[in-house]
Motif scaffolding. Structure first.
Motif, short mmCIF file in Angstrom:
data_model
loop_
_atom_site.label_atom_id
_atom_site.label_comp_id
_atom_site.label_asym_id
_atom_site.label_seq_id
_atom_site.Cartn_x
_atom_site.Cartn_y
_atom_site.Cartn_z
N LEU A 149 0.83 -1.20 0.00
CA LEU A 149 0.00 0.00 0.00
C LEU A 149 0.87 1.26 0.00
O LEU A 149 0.62 2.20 -0.77
N VAL A 206 0.63 3.81 -3.12
CA VAL A 206 0.18 5.18 -2.84
C VAL A 206 1.35 6.15 -2.99
O VAL A 206 1.22 7.23 -3.56
N PHE A 236 2.04 6.91 -6.59
CA PHE A 236 1.08 7.88 -7.11
C PHE A 236 1.42 9.30 -6.64
O PHE A 236 1.47 10.24 -7.43
N VAL A 237 1.69 9.43 -5.33
CA VAL A 237 2.01 10.75 -4.76
C VAL A 237 3.30 11.29 -5.37
O VAL A 237 3.36 12.45 -5.81
N SER A 276 8.77 7.64 -7.04
CA SER A 276 7.92 6.72 -6.28
C SER A 276 8.48 6.48 -4.88
O SER A 276 7.73 6.46 -3.90
N PHE A 326 4.71 9.48 2.25
CA PHE A 326 3.49 8.81 2.70
C PHE A 326 3.70 8.09 4.02
O PHE A 326 2.89 8.19 4.94
#
Length: 80
Positions: free
Chosen positions: A32, A36, A39-40, A60, A67
């Motif tokens: 996860l 995520v 994407f961020v 990434s 994150f």
């Protein structure tokens, strides 16, 4: 799809190791965090550098570190 999950897990493991929060994260949390974070990172920094499974690795990893730090901060606040 499987390849994306594997690369996401690796990115999550790297982010956990860089933030010293990886020991408490399981594989699902690593996947996860990697997905995520990917994407961020790509949203904030673009898609430069080497890529695997459609994920630019350097942005990434940076996104996953961000994150993981944010989630760790929020979870630490919730515990108190």
């Amino acid at each position: 799809m499987i390849w994306s999950l594997i690369v996401g897990a690796i990115i999550g493991v790297i982010a956990g190791a860089l933030t010293n929060k990886g020991g408490s994260m399981g594989w699902i949390a690593n996947i996860l965090a990697g997905l995520v974070g990917s994407f961020v990172g790509q949203s904030l920094l673009g898609t430069w550098g080497p890529s695997l499974a459609g994920m630019a690795l350097i942005p990434s990893i940076i996104g996953a570190v961000i994150f993981v730090l944010i989630v760790s901060f929020v979870l630490a606040k919730v515990k108190h």
